[in-house]
Design a protein around this motif. Structure first.
Motif, PDB file in Angstrom:
ATOM      1  N   ILE A  43       0.749  -1.214  -0.008  1.00 49.98           N
ATOM      2  CA  ILE A  43      -0.019   0.002   0.100  1.00 49.98           C
ATOM      3  C   ILE A  43       0.817   1.221  -0.028  1.00 49.98           C
ATOM      4  O   ILE A  43       0.597   2.187  -0.496  1.00 49.98           O
ATOM      5  CB  ILE A  43      -1.042  -0.234   1.118  1.00 49.98           C
ATOM      6  CG1 ILE A  43      -2.057  -1.218   1.285  1.00 49.98           C
ATOM      7  CG2 ILE A  43      -1.819   1.123   1.543  1.00 49.98           C
ATOM      8  CD1 ILE A  43      -2.806  -1.510   2.472  1.00 49.98           C
ATOM      9  N   GLY A  95      -5.507   0.512  -3.911  1.00 48.68           N
ATOM     10  CA  GLY A  95      -5.279   0.364  -2.735  1.00 48.68           C
ATOM     11  C   GLY A  95      -6.230  -0.213  -1.778  1.00 48.68           C
ATOM     12  O   GLY A  95      -6.046  -0.639  -0.680  1.00 48.68           O
ATOM     13  N   ASN A 144      -6.177  -3.503   0.802  1.00 46.60           N
ATOM     14  CA  ASN A 144      -6.450  -3.027   2.230  1.00 46.60           C
ATOM     15  C   ASN A 144      -7.516  -4.200   2.697  1.00 46.60           C
ATOM     16  O   ASN A 144      -7.052  -4.786   3.893  1.00 46.60           O
ATOM     17  CB  ASN A 144      -7.137  -1.780   2.224  1.00 46.60           C
ATOM     18  CG  ASN A 144      -7.331  -1.220   3.764  1.00 46.60           C
ATOM     19  OD1 ASN A 144      -7.299  -0.042   3.836  1.00 46.60           O
ATOM     20  ND2 ASN A 144      -7.148  -2.049   4.684  1.00 46.60           N
ATOM     21  N   SER A 199      -5.753   2.422   3.851  1.00 44.23           N
ATOM     22  CA  SER A 199      -4.847   2.699   2.247  1.00 44.23           C
ATOM     23  C   SER A 199      -5.296   4.323   2.288  1.00 44.23           C
ATOM     24  O   SER A 199      -4.268   5.085   1.928  1.00 44.23           O
ATOM     25  CB  SER A 199      -5.465   1.924   1.306  1.00 44.23           C
ATOM     26  OG  SER A 199      -5.191   2.490   0.264  1.00 44.23           O
TER      27      SER A 199
END
Length: 287
Positions: free
Chosen positions: A52, A73, A77, A85
């Protein structure tokens, strides 16, 4: 300074690996759930937070597709169990722009952390509780208005957590959350939190680590190189060091993140206060 498209497939495989693990632990005894959460889940979870980190620098799809990186992202996550994120992206860019900036860079511990966690035992507890402090520190140092993407990140994460609980029960859910908390606390990989910017040597604010754990952390150990060239993906940072060896080879560096954790606890001259803090002049624009 170009995207690392391999990052996309690595992240997808890591998500699939954790989904497989969620299924496999659902019927295990609790002692084995805890064991695998620390031995395997924590490594994947911490590695995913650093994926991330890469995505926050737009390394997956490039700067021209910034929103693709934000959505990816949020996907990366999911196996962490906690929304992370989008907020990380917002605060991490401040860390690069205003490194050590008082009231801006939330990587700097609070005055309370420096004052209270000053003995060996308390510093050990501080390491264990690092996920907690990283979560609440932004709210104390530099709170920002909640954005639409953060709400989406939260809702997507809660929905995913509910699905995991519905499909596979409490043990899989516990494994997911415990792996994230343990992986970011007292764990060998967590040595990078302290190794990166705590001043074990006065005058040296940022340190690199060139050991094998870089294989699990997208080369975050190449930290001097990363701060010099934050738009270069972690995959290429060893090449940066090779090209500019005369600038990096003679800088202080670490060979072991475990030793960093040990030295932090046992060295009475080192504490959460051992950071460079800058008083920023003028108005700082916030996103």
């Amino acid at each position: 300074m170009k995207p690392d498209y391999n990052l996309i497939w690595v992240v997808v495989l890591m998500v699939l690996a954790q989904l497989t693990a969620f299924y496999l632990v659902k019927d295990l005894d609790w002692k084995w759930v805890i064991f695998w959460a620390y031995v395997f889940g924590s490594c994947i979870s911490h590695s995913m937070t650093l994926a991330i980190h890469e995505i926050s620098h737009n390394s997956a799809f490039g700067n021209s597709k910034a929103m693709w990186n934000r959505w990816f992202g949020i996907f990366a996550n999911l196996p962490l169990g906690l929304p992370y994120s989008i907020s990380f992206k917002r605060y991490h860019m401040d860390h690069h722009r205003y490194l050590g900036g008082d009231g801006i860079d939330v990587d700097i511990p609070t005055n309370f952390e420096g004052w209270f966690f000053c003995t060996r035992f308390r510093k050990f507890i501080w390491i264990v509780l690092q996920p907690f402090f990283y979560a609440i520190r932004p709210l104390c140092i530099n709170p920002k208005p909640i954005t639409r993407l953060e709400i989406i990140n939260l809702l997507a994460q809660l929905s995913f957590d509910v699905v995991i609980y519905y499909l596979w029960g409490v043990k899989s859910t516990f494994y997911m959350l415990a792996g994230s908390v343990l992986g970011l606390g007292l764990h060998p990989i967590s040595g990078h939190f302290i190794a990166e910017h705590y001043m074990f040597l006065k005058g040296h604010e940022t340190y690199s680590y060139y050991g094998p754990l870089n294989l699990l952390t997208f080369n975050v150990g190449y930290h001097n190189e990363h701060h010099d060239f934050p738009n270069i993906p972690g995959k290429s940072l060893p090449l940066v060091k090779k090209i500019a060896a005369e600038y990096y080879d003679n800088l202080p560096q670490y060979n072991s993140w475990i030793k960093v954790l040990y030295d932090f606890v046992m060295d009475d001259t080192i504490s959460p206060y051992s950071r460079m803090k800058r008083q920023l002049k003028g108005e700082v624009k916030q996103d």
